[in-house]
Design a protein around this motif. Structure first.
Motif, PDB file in Angstrom:
ATOM      1  N   GLY A   1       0.794  -1.212   0.000  1.00  0.00           N
ATOM      2  CA  GLY A   1       0.000   0.000   0.000  1.00  0.00           C
ATOM      3  C   GLY A   1       0.834   1.273   0.000  1.00  0.00           C
ATOM      4  O   GLY A   1       0.382   2.323   0.477  1.00  0.00           O
ATOM      5  N   ILE A   2       2.047   1.193  -0.519  1.00  0.00           N
ATOM      6  CA  ILE A   2       2.937   2.356  -0.569  1.00  0.00           C
ATOM      7  C   ILE A   2       3.436   2.510  -2.001  1.00  0.00           C
ATOM      8  O   ILE A   2       4.086   1.610  -2.541  1.00  0.00           O
ATOM      9  CB  ILE A   2       4.140   2.190   0.389  1.00  0.00           C
ATOM     10  N   SER A   3       3.150   3.638  -2.615  1.00  0.00           N
ATOM     11  CA  SER A   3       3.556   3.860  -3.998  1.00  0.00           C
ATOM     12  C   SER A   3       5.074   4.023  -4.089  1.00  0.00           C
ATOM     13  O   SER A   3       5.708   4.568  -3.176  1.00  0.00           O
ATOM     14  CB  SER A   3       2.883   5.119  -4.559  1.00  0.00           C
ATOM     15  N   PHE A   4       5.625   3.575  -5.192  1.00  0.00           N
ATOM     16  CA  PHE A   4       7.041   3.808  -5.453  1.00  0.00           C
ATOM     17  C   PHE A   4       7.264   5.314  -5.557  1.00  0.00           C
ATOM     18  O   PHE A   4       6.579   5.997  -6.330  1.00  0.00           O
ATOM     19  CB  PHE A   4       7.447   3.111  -6.750  1.00  0.00           C
ATOM     20  N   PRO A   5       8.195   5.885  -4.794  1.00  0.00           N
ATOM     21  CA  PRO A   5       8.239   7.345  -4.660  1.00  0.00           C
ATOM     22  C   PRO A   5       9.001   8.092  -5.753  1.00  0.00           C
ATOM     23  O   PRO A   5       8.947   9.320  -5.780  1.00  0.00           O
ATOM     24  CB  PRO A   5       8.941   7.540  -3.306  1.00  0.00           C
ATOM     25  N   LEU A   6       9.707   7.382  -6.632  1.00  0.00           N
ATOM     26  CA  LEU A   6      10.484   8.064  -7.660  1.00  0.00           C
ATOM     27  C   LEU A   6       9.744   8.017  -8.990  1.00  0.00           C
ATOM     28  O   LEU A   6       8.912   7.133  -9.223  1.00  0.00           O
ATOM     29  CB  LEU A   6      11.860   7.411  -7.819  1.00  0.00           C
ATOM     30  N   PRO A   7      10.051   8.953  -9.902  1.00  0.00           N
ATOM     31  CA  PRO A   7       9.339   8.962 -11.190  1.00  0.00           C
ATOM     32  C   PRO A   7       9.843   7.924 -12.183  1.00  0.00           C
ATOM     33  O   PRO A   7       9.194   7.700 -13.200  1.00  0.00           O
ATOM     34  CB  PRO A   7       9.592  10.381 -11.717  1.00  0.00           C
ATOM     35  N   LYS A   8      11.003   7.319 -11.931  1.00  0.00           N
ATOM     36  CA  LYS A   8      11.522   6.325 -12.872  1.00  0.00           C
ATOM     37  C   LYS A   8      12.316   5.263 -12.119  1.00  0.00           C
ATOM     38  O   LYS A   8      12.794   5.484 -10.997  1.00  0.00           O
ATOM     39  CB  LYS A   8      12.392   6.983 -13.945  1.00  0.00           C
ATOM     40  N   LEU A   9      12.448   4.104 -12.768  1.00  0.00           N
ATOM     41  CA  LEU A   9      13.279   3.024 -12.243  1.00  0.00           C
ATOM     42  C   LEU A   9      13.946   2.345 -13.431  1.00  0.00           C
ATOM     43  O   LEU A   9      13.275   1.709 -14.250  1.00  0.00           O
ATOM     44  CB  LEU A   9      12.442   2.010 -11.443  1.00  0.00           C
ATOM     45  N   ASP A  10      15.261   2.516 -13.539  1.00  0.00           N
ATOM     46  CA  ASP A  10      16.018   1.918 -14.636  1.00  0.00           C
ATOM     47  C   ASP A  10      16.632   0.601 -14.189  1.00  0.00           C
ATOM     48  O   ASP A  10      17.012   0.435 -13.021  1.00  0.00           O
ATOM     49  CB  ASP A  10      17.151   2.859 -15.079  1.00  0.00           C
ATOM     50  N   HIS A  11      16.760  -0.319 -15.147  1.00  0.00           N
ATOM     51  CA  HIS A  11      17.384  -1.622 -14.909  1.00  0.00           C
ATOM     52  C   HIS A  11      18.454  -1.808 -15.978  1.00  0.00           C
ATOM     53  O   HIS A  11      18.141  -1.800 -17.175  1.00  0.00           O
ATOM     54  CB  HIS A  11      16.355  -2.742 -15.000  1.00  0.00           C
ATOM     55  N   VAL A  12      19.702  -1.983 -15.558  1.00  0.00           N
ATOM     56  CA  VAL A  12      20.824  -2.005 -16.499  1.00  0.00           C
ATOM     57  C   VAL A  12      21.508  -3.364 -16.461  1.00  0.00           C
ATOM     58  O   VAL A  12      21.867  -3.861 -15.381  1.00  0.00           O
ATOM     59  CB  VAL A  12      21.844  -0.897 -16.172  1.00  0.00           C
ATOM     60  N   ALA A  13      21.700  -3.959 -17.651  1.00  0.00           N
ATOM     61  CA  ALA A  13      22.383  -5.248 -17.774  1.00  0.00           C
ATOM     62  C   ALA A  13      23.867  -4.996 -18.010  1.00  0.00           C
ATOM     63  O   ALA A  13      24.248  -4.381 -19.011  1.00  0.00           O
ATOM     64  CB  ALA A  13      21.798  -6.046 -18.935  1.00  0.00           C
ATOM     65  N   LEU A  14      24.698  -5.475 -17.086  1.00  0.00           N
ATOM     66  CA  LEU A  14      26.132  -5.231 -17.160  1.00  0.00           C
ATOM     67  C   LEU A  14      26.904  -6.536 -17.323  1.00  0.00           C
ATOM     68  O   LEU A  14      26.513  -7.580 -16.799  1.00  0.00           O
ATOM     69  CB  LEU A  14      26.614  -4.518 -15.894  1.00  0.00           C
ATOM     70  N   LYS A  15      28.012  -6.435 -18.017  1.00  0.00           N
ATOM     71  CA  LYS A  15      28.876  -7.597 -18.231  1.00  0.00           C
ATOM     72  C   LYS A  15      29.468  -8.066 -16.909  1.00  0.00           C
ATOM     73  O   LYS A  15      29.522  -9.255 -16.631  1.00  0.00           O
ATOM     74  CB  LYS A  15      29.984  -7.218 -19.218  1.00  0.00           C
ATOM     75  N   TYR A  16      29.945  -7.121 -16.116  1.00  0.00           N
ATOM     76  CA  TYR A  16      30.505  -7.438 -14.803  1.00  0.00           C
ATOM     77  C   TYR A  16      29.682  -6.703 -13.755  1.00  0.00           C
ATOM     78  O   TYR A  16      29.620  -5.467 -13.762  1.00  0.00           O
ATOM     79  CB  TYR A  16      31.960  -7.003 -14.695  1.00  0.00           C
ATOM     80  N   ALA A  17      29.070  -7.446 -12.874  1.00  0.00           N
ATOM     81  CA  ALA A  17      28.255  -6.835 -11.821  1.00  0.00           C
ATOM     82  C   ALA A  17      27.961  -7.889 -10.774  1.00  0.00           C
ATOM     83  O   ALA A  17      28.191  -9.082 -10.978  1.00  0.00           O
ATOM     84  CB  ALA A  17      26.950  -6.286 -12.398  1.00  0.00           C
ATOM     85  N   MET A  18      27.454  -7.436  -9.628  1.00  0.00           N
ATOM     86  CA  MET A  18      26.896  -8.374  -8.672  1.00  0.00           C
ATOM     87  C   MET A  18      25.643  -8.969  -9.311  1.00  0.00           C
ATOM     88  O   MET A  18      25.196  -8.515 -10.371  1.00  0.00           O
ATOM     89  CB  MET A  18      26.549  -7.655  -7.370  1.00  0.00           C
ATOM     90  N   GLU A  19      25.049  -9.968  -8.665  1.00  0.00           N
ATOM     91  CA  GLU A  19      23.813 -10.532  -9.217  1.00  0.00           C
ATOM     92  C   GLU A  19      22.795  -9.416  -9.442  1.00  0.00           C
ATOM     93  O   GLU A  19      22.072  -9.404 -10.436  1.00  0.00           O
ATOM     94  CB  GLU A  19      23.245 -11.591  -8.278  1.00  0.00           C
ATOM     95  N   GLY A  20      22.758  -8.478  -8.513  1.00  0.00           N
ATOM     96  CA  GLY A  20      21.911  -7.303  -8.658  1.00  0.00           C
ATOM     97  C   GLY A  20      22.274  -6.299  -7.576  1.00  0.00           C
ATOM     98  O   GLY A  20      22.685  -6.691  -6.480  1.00  0.00           O
ATOM     99  N   MET A  21      22.176  -5.021  -7.879  1.00  0.00           N
ATOM    100  CA  MET A  21      22.443  -3.974  -6.890  1.00  0.00           C
ATOM    101  C   MET A  21      21.311  -2.965  -6.936  1.00  0.00           C
ATOM    102  O   MET A  21      20.997  -2.393  -7.978  1.00  0.00           O
ATOM    103  CB  MET A  21      23.783  -3.299  -7.168  1.00  0.00           C
ATOM    104  N   GLU A  22      20.726  -2.714  -5.762  1.00  0.00           N
ATOM    105  CA  GLU A  22      19.435  -2.031  -5.655  1.00  0.00           C
ATOM    106  C   GLU A  22      19.513  -0.518  -5.628  1.00  0.00           C
ATOM    107  O   GLU A  22      18.639   0.137  -5.034  1.00  0.00           O
ATOM    108  CB  GLU A  22      18.734  -2.493  -4.373  1.00  0.00           C
TER     109      GLU A  22
END
Length: 926
Positions: free
Chosen positions: A282-303
């Motif tokens: 019941g809480i809206s996401f507070p930012l106007p955008k959310l990008d998701h980037v696929a990287l060659k070298y990265a952790m499994e995911g970083m928030e």
């Protein structure tokens, strides 16, 4: 990630210029930042020519700070930053004025940048505000940490492209810019990035403006809400994107240009997932955008808030290749989206509470993924593969809440992720799911844009639970903080013994820890019985207080049970504890399983075997017959969740009775259990399961010499080896297991003529060679294979560096154990050249059973004489024959054999005799 914080308090050397001379003073410091000053606002400008492959970058960090307490220094974090130039302005109502006579000192052991006067006095007064402008340069790393670079091949332009991205968690923002690099120091950020004109820049917030100047552009971003430094993110690339806007939030998938369309599935998933989290809490996401980037070298995911980075496979694959999880990519995306609330909106005040981030993200990512994709049964994966991993002896032993300074990364472990997730799951159910979610939502709303600790969470839950009319009158409803602290500050797992008193109709619950420490918990208990087999309601019926024993009458529990009725505690295994029962109750459960197993919830059927495992391994089961009675119904069980747990018991029994008088009887019993499900999966194809899970059924069936399994795998192996049919071994283990089981079923002539000869001349078959060693029975063939794999003339092994194979083969192929010692006796001169041989020899010594100790002692003596004669010096001595470590690893199995072998033999003999008699009667009747 590589953390940069060091241990405890340390001595720093502070160089101060006093009256034109250098004075050195010693001062003991904490590794934590002092609290005399704090940041109000950051303006960060990063300039990079990564588009040219240039790894150096330049920064300008301006920080407005306030002074809480008068001090002679401003302490920030900075690491691997050079050419630092600092200007400090004091801000007043009339404007600003430069603070003179300041210098700075870098303390590399703590990553401190300390701004202080040249003469020692309190230059920064309480209540004042200052403006720091810090110019610096640095160089990008090649691995995730700070601002780092990657390259990829641009097929369209036939060239290598370079991109840059950030990884700031937990203590690597200091590699990007000087800052208060602790999660408790939240502040607003205004970020701009100067980069190549053909590139674009991303950050936490949407683009405000882009300025072009020659070959460069400067991208300015909107100001962030208050965020912790570990969430500050930048990506500089020539990536392309696909986007979708829903409920006012634009989500985009950024990839290299040639991979753009591969992100369609991920885009669909993240849009659904973000909306599901909004609805759930019941809480809206507070930012106007959310990008998701696929990287060659990265952790499994970083928030990073508003800009999540992933390893490419977690964003661009539709089907996961991860073991047993068909939706690994979707679950990873859900995990990072969960963090947008847990960790980003509300951050931990210190890393002691890492579980507030990772535990909630781990658990609710599975909950939401399960809601969106119910057919995949993701909660089964969570229960059987992930959360239950913390039950094992190998998980980290520490409390969930754990103070750390030295190595922040050590709290990013199975405790913060899996143990915490399971504890959260327990209270999600025990406190009633709706009430728990309302409490979590209240916590997120109350501390939004701020930081919190565990007490803040518990108090928010307390408020909502006491407002719930279904819970407010419960005797435990006012003790939420006390209840939860017993879990977040303990290290072990509770073992709950349920002992029924059949004469006075009462139950005594006992609790102990799986560790040697004396720990006690508030344990939520709920019950299903043969008279009320309701498993769906999972909130706590009662809480067992933190005492070693607690007795309660059936009347007080609103139950009526006869001596033949059963009771099951911990419905759907929602509680993070193991349950043991008295023998009579277990036998009643076994009768129910044999009569109509579907009455007992599938998760509880799996849980019964899960809870029996440690009792069996540690020889603490009262009667072996009850285990066999529990297993007996499996011939009608088709649910792989149950087989996942039951197979561990069957494997243990198979290992325990190897070459005992009961081995053939047990094999006959196992063939009866596994035959129907083997047929359904491999022959009838009526049951579809993942290759990894079907492998376990196939191995069980083949190890028990099920004729259908032997014929099936032998046919596949013949097609591959004898008929030379094209067959990819693939990365999937299924093909290799099929072939290895088929090799096991081959005759000596078939094996020698086809398999052995092929692997001698074709090294690419070494994986089959190794697999065959784990499963082959033939004494001669094991020796021959070991010569090929490990021997002096091996084409696979130019030097004896693979003596670890000896340990693995010894552990997994009981037929090999006497042969291993024979092989070592033949080849010790060659094996002694391996730097790891003595380590592996000691491991083998620990696994020696009683009946092989004489053989071991003889081989050990031969090696000792050889090493002395050849003057082979080693940093590690050869283990002594009379060492207490010899045979230590075999004691558990031998204790089980001593205690239960005769019991098991008698039960199997009686069971098979009865079946034989029934079969004869049925035959005569026919």
């Amino acid at each position: 990630m590589i953390a940069s914080a060091e241990s405890g308090a340390f001595l720093v050397t502070m160089a101060l210029v006093v009256s034109g001379s250098l004075a050195v003073s010693q001062q003991e410091r904490s590794l934590r930042l002092p609290n005399e000053t704090y940041p109000i606002f950051y303006q960060l400008h990063i300039s990079s020519d990564i588009h040219k492959g240039t790894l150096d970058f330049f920064g300008n960090a301006t920080i407005d700070i306030a002074v809480r307490q008068s001090t002679n220094e401003i302490v920030l974090h900075a690491k691997n930053l050079s050419d630092i130039q600092i200007t400090v302005l004091q801000l007043t109502d009339e404007g600003s004025v430069i603070v003179p006579d300041l210098t700075h000192t870098l303390h590399h052991s703590a990553d401190f940048l300390i701004i202080h006067p040249r003469k020692n006095y309190q230059a920064f007064e309480k209540g004042q505000r200052y403006h720091l402008e810090i110019l610096y340069k640095s160089t990008m790393a090649s691995q995730p940490g700070g601002l780092y670079y990657m390259d990829y091949w641009d097929q369209e332009n036939n060239r290598t492209s370079y991109i840059a991205a950030t990884q700031s968690e937990p203590t690597m923002a200091r590699l990007i810019f000087p800052c208060y690099d602790e999660p408790g120091f939240k502040s607003n950020f205004s970020i701009k990035v100067t980069h190549g004109r053909t590139y674009s820049a991303l950050s936490n917030m949407p683009v405000k403006e882009i300025l072009t100047h020659g070959e460069l552009k400067t991208t300015l971003f909107l100001t962030t809400p208050p965020i912790s430094t570990y969430l500050v993110a930048i990506v500089i690339s020539d990536f392309e994107s696909i986007s979708e806007t829903y409920r006012g939030v634009t989500q985009s998938i950024y990839t290299s240009p040639t991979s753009k369309e591969k992100g369609r599935s991920a885009l669909k998933n993240v849009v659904r997932t973000l909306a599901a989290f909004e609805d759930y809490f019941g809480i809206s996401f507070p930012l106007p955008k959310l990008d998701h980037v696929a990287l060659k070298y990265a952790m499994e995911g970083m928030e990073n808030w508003g800009l999540v980075t992933y390893k490419e496979a977690n964003l661009l694959q539709n089907v996961s290749t991860t073991k047993n999880n068909p939706l690994w990519g979707q679950t990873t995306q859900s995990h990072e989206i969960a963090h947008q609330w847990f960790g980003d909106l509300v951050s931990p005040e210190w890393w002691s509470y890492t579980w507030l981030n990772e535990g909630f993200a781990k658990y609710f990512s599975n909950v939401i993924t399960d809601l969106l994709y119910p057919d995949y049964k993701i909660m089964d994966v969570f229960i059987s593969e992930e959360a239950n991993s913390v039950y094992t002896d190998g998980h980290s032993i520490r409390p969930m809440t754990y103070y750390v300074e030295e190595d922040i990364m050590k709290v990013f472990d199975s405790v913060s992720y899996y143990r915490a997730a399971y504890v959260i799951r327990m209270f999600h159910n025990a406190f009633r799911q709706k009430a728990f979610v309302r409490g979590i939502s209240h916590f997120l709303e109350k501390y939004r844009y701020s930081v919190a600790n565990e007490q803040n969470l518990f108090d928010a839950l307390q408020e909502r639970i006491q407002e719930d009319e279904n819970l407010s009158q419960k005797p435990w409803a006012s003790r939420i903080r006390e209840i939860m602290l017993s879990w977040t500050h303990s290290e072990g797992v509770p073992m709950v013994m349920v002992a029924r008193n059949y004469e006075n109709n009462s139950i005594t619950f006992s609790q102990t820890s799986n560790l040697e420490e004396e720990e006690l918990w508030w344990i939520p208990l709920n019950f299903a019985t043969s008279r009320s087999p309701t498993f769906e309601t999972t909130q706590a019926d009662i809480f067992m207080p933190p005492q070693s024993q607690y007795s309660v009458s059936l009347k007080d529990l609103n139950m009526e049970l006869s001596a033949t009725d059963w009771i099951i505690v911990n419905k759907q295994e929602t509680g993070f504890y193991r349950v043991n029962y008295d023998t009579d109750n277990l036998m009643a459960i076994a009768r129910q399983l044999q009569t109509n197993h579907s009455v007992i919830h599938r998760i509880n059927r799996a849980g019964l075997f899960l809870d029996l495992n440690p009792l069996i391994y540690n020889s603490k089961i009262e009667k072996a017959a009850v285990v066999l009675e529990m297993l007996k119904y499996l011939e009608i069980e088709e649910d792989m969740l149950i087989w996942e747990e039951a197979k561990e018991i069957i494997s243990w029994l198979t290992e325990s009775l190897f070459e005992k008088s009961s081995q053939s009887l047990l094999n006959e019993f196992v063939r009866r259990l596994v035959g129907p499900i083997f047929t359904s999966i491999f022959l009838g194809q009526s049951l579809k399961v993942s290759p990894e899970k079907s492998d376990e059924i196939l191995k069980m069936a083949c190890f028990a010499d099920l004729p259908e399994c032997l014929a099936y795998t032998k046919r596949l192996a013949k097609e591959y080896f004898i008929n030379k049919q094209e067959r990819k071994l693939a990365s999937a283990s299924r093909s290799l297991i099929d072939l290895c089981m088929g090799i096991r079923a081959m005759s000596d002539q078939e094996f020698h003529t086809n398999v052995l000869q092929m692997t001698k001349v074709q090294p690419e078959y070494s994986n089959i060679l190794y697999g065959a060693l784990l499963y082959r029975k033939s004494h001669q063939h094991i020796l021959e294979y070991m010569e090929i794999l490990l021997g002096n003339n091996s084409t696979h092994n130019k030097n004896p560096k693979s003596t670890g194979y000896l340990v693995i083969i010894y552990k997994y192929n009981p037929y090999s154990q006497p042969i291993i010692w024979e092989y070592i006796e033949r080849n010790y001169r060659w094996l002694c050249l391996s730097p790891d041989f003595l380590d592996h020899f000691e491991i083998l010594a620990g696994l020696v059973p009683r009946h092989q100790k004489t053989q071991f002692a003889r081989v050990r003596e031969i090696i000792a004489k050889y090493m002395k004669a050849e003057d082979l010096n080693s940093t590690q001595n050869l283990i002594e024959s009379d060492s207490p470590l010899v045979g230590k690893g075999a004691e558990r199995l031998e204790n089980f054999q001593d205690k239960y072998e005769q019991q098991i033999h008698n039960w199997l003999l009686d069971e098979i005799s009865q079946l034989s008699a029934q079969s004869k009667r049925a035959s005569r009747g026919g």
